[in-house]
Design an enzyme around this catalytic site. Structure first.
Site, PDB file in Angstrom:
ATOM      1  CB  ILE A 157       3.131  -1.251   7.811  1.00 47.11           C
ATOM      2  CG1 ILE A 157       3.530   0.190   8.090  1.00 47.11           C
ATOM      3  CG2 ILE A 157       1.732  -1.291   7.170  1.00 47.11           C
ATOM      4  CD1 ILE A 157       3.770   1.024   6.841  1.00 47.11           C
ATOM      5  N   PRO A 208       8.658  -1.892   0.534  1.00 47.06           N
ATOM      6  CG  PRO A 208      10.919  -1.664   1.046  1.00 47.06           C
ATOM      7  CD  PRO A 208       9.703  -2.484   1.383  1.00 47.06           C
ATOM      8  CG  ASN A 213      10.113  -3.799  -5.408  1.00 47.00           C
ATOM      9  OD1 ASN A 213      10.071  -2.717  -5.995  1.00 47.00           O
ATOM     10  ND2 ASN A 213      10.046  -3.881  -4.085  1.00 47.00           N
ATOM     11  NE  ARG A 236       6.453   4.685  -1.538  1.00 44.91           N
ATOM     12  CZ  ARG A 236       5.922   4.959  -0.368  1.00 44.91           C
ATOM     13  NH1 ARG A 236       4.722   4.450  -0.051  1.00 44.91           N
ATOM     14  NH2 ARG A 236       6.564   5.722   0.497  1.00 44.91           N
ATOM     15  CG  ASP A 260      -3.807   4.245   0.138  1.00 42.93           C
ATOM     16  OD1 ASP A 260      -4.800   4.984  -0.013  1.00 42.93           O
ATOM     17  OD2 ASP A 260      -2.802   4.563   0.801  1.00 42.93           O
ATOM     18  CD  GLU A 265       0.641   7.504  -5.607  1.00 40.80           C
ATOM     19  OE1 GLU A 265       1.458   7.650  -4.701  1.00 40.80           O
ATOM     20  OE2 GLU A 265      -0.400   6.847  -5.478  1.00 40.80           O
ATOM     21  CG  HIS A 297       0.082   7.337  -1.340  1.00 38.12           C
ATOM     22  ND1 HIS A 297       1.048   7.077  -2.258  1.00 38.12           N
ATOM     23  CD2 HIS A 297       0.577   6.867  -0.160  1.00 38.12           C
ATOM     24  CE1 HIS A 297       2.086   6.482  -1.684  1.00 38.12           C
ATOM     25  NE2 HIS A 297       1.820   6.334  -0.412  1.00 38.12           N
TER      26      HIS A 297
END
Length: 331
Positions: A157, A208, A213, A236, A260, A265, A297
């Protein structure tokens, strides 16, 4: 004949399932909702599971699944942070993902969100809605071509995103724990995230979520951003301290952010809350903030992604049942 339980199926996915089973000696059953303690009993009698989880598969569920003879769970996204891989392995359960269902979809959406902020589209739309058609400095924009773009995470990506910005003529820099040669044709690597954020006009996040993190992008890190930068998170939500982001937006340090994904969420996405009061005050701040472009998302959400997510998860499930493993295994 194998039997696969498919959780959380949307009507738009059913044609892809029907197309898949034409050439397979497989029976597919649908179970409403995500895999949970409330419906886990329904997998008894099935051989495999495909699900779209954005809630945790808890530790107590793995031995129950093992007791039912389940040897795998196929997650229909790239992310697999809702699984405890160690406990899954201890119960002889293979977790698979869909590592690449359409990196182009997410890359294009990330760029679109950035352009909307850079070109002041929400402000222009608000002015136009009031029939104010003046050319005024607050809606004047900068050129992406003249910007430095920071790509954090140079997997599929990230590389697709870098290629799009490079097509604009922008200067693209990147950071990844594991640099790769293909990315080097698209961007210049930097040695740290700090190096990226101090230089970049747009920071696009494509990594990811891990235990290491959580809230990595906190107030201290946001304070190191180049003043006036734009922050894009199509990765994320847990990676970003949302309160800290709002703080630097409110004080004018960052020009804007596109999210996003939001760290809490899972309660809301992808549900219908049109007539329900949202109790999460932090989420309400995100939704109402004039410098945040929030989307639910949805960066991945294209025709090709919907098909690939379902078909790849079913392929992985069948592969485990037939061979004992899958190329998409993550544990």
């Amino acid at each position: 004949m194998y039997k696969i339980a498919v959780f959380n199926v949307r009507e738009e996915e059913i044609p892809y399932i029907n197309e898949w089973i034409v050439d397979k000696d497989v029976e597919v059953g649908y179970i409403d909702g995500q895999l949970s303690m409330d419906n886990i009993h329904m997998v008894e009698g099935y051989d495999g599971i495909s699900t779209l989880q954005n809630t945790k598969v808890t530790a107590e569920m793995y031995p129950i699944l093992k007791g039912y003879g389940i040897k795998q769970i196929a997650q229909r996204t790239a992310g697999f942070d809702n699984y405890d891989l160690e406990i899954a392995s201890a119960n002889d359960i293979i977790i698979s993902n869909v590592p690449s269902y359409s990196p182009e979809s997410i890359a294009e959406f990330s760029l679109t969100a950035a352009l909307m902020i850079v070109r002041k589209m929400r402000m222009i739309e608000a002015q136009t809605d009031k029939q104010d058609f003046r050319w005024i400095p607050p809606i004047r924009a900068k050129l992406v071509q003249e910007m430095t773009i920071g790509i954090i995470g140079t997997g599929l990506i990230g590389r697709k995103t870098a290629a799009l910005y490079k097509g604009f003529g922008a200067h693209v820099i990147g950071y990844d724990l594991y640099p790769n040669d293909e990315a080097k044709t698209l961007l210049e690597y930097r040695d740290s995230i700090e190096d990226i954020i101090q230089e970049a006009d747009i920071v696009s996040l494509h990594i990811p979520a891990t235990e290491d993190n959580y809230h990595q992008f906190d107030l201290e890190l946001f304070k190191k951003f180049k003043k006036g930068a734009v922050f894009i998170n199509a990765a994320r939500g847990s990676i970003v301290d949302t309160e800290a982001l709002i703080h630097v937006l409110d004080e004018g340090w960052l020009a804007g952010a596109a999210l996003d994904t939001y760290e809490n969420e899972s309660i809301y996405v992808p549900e219908d809350f049109r007539n329900v009061k949202i109790e999460d005050e932090l989420f309400v701040k995100v939704l109402n903030h004039d410098k945040i472009l929030y989307t639910p998302h949805i960066a991945y959400y294209t025709d090709v992604s919907v098909r690939n997510m379902m078909v790849t998860s079913l392929d992985s499930t069948l592969e485990v049942l037939e061979t004992g493993t899958t190329v998409n295994k993550v544990n």
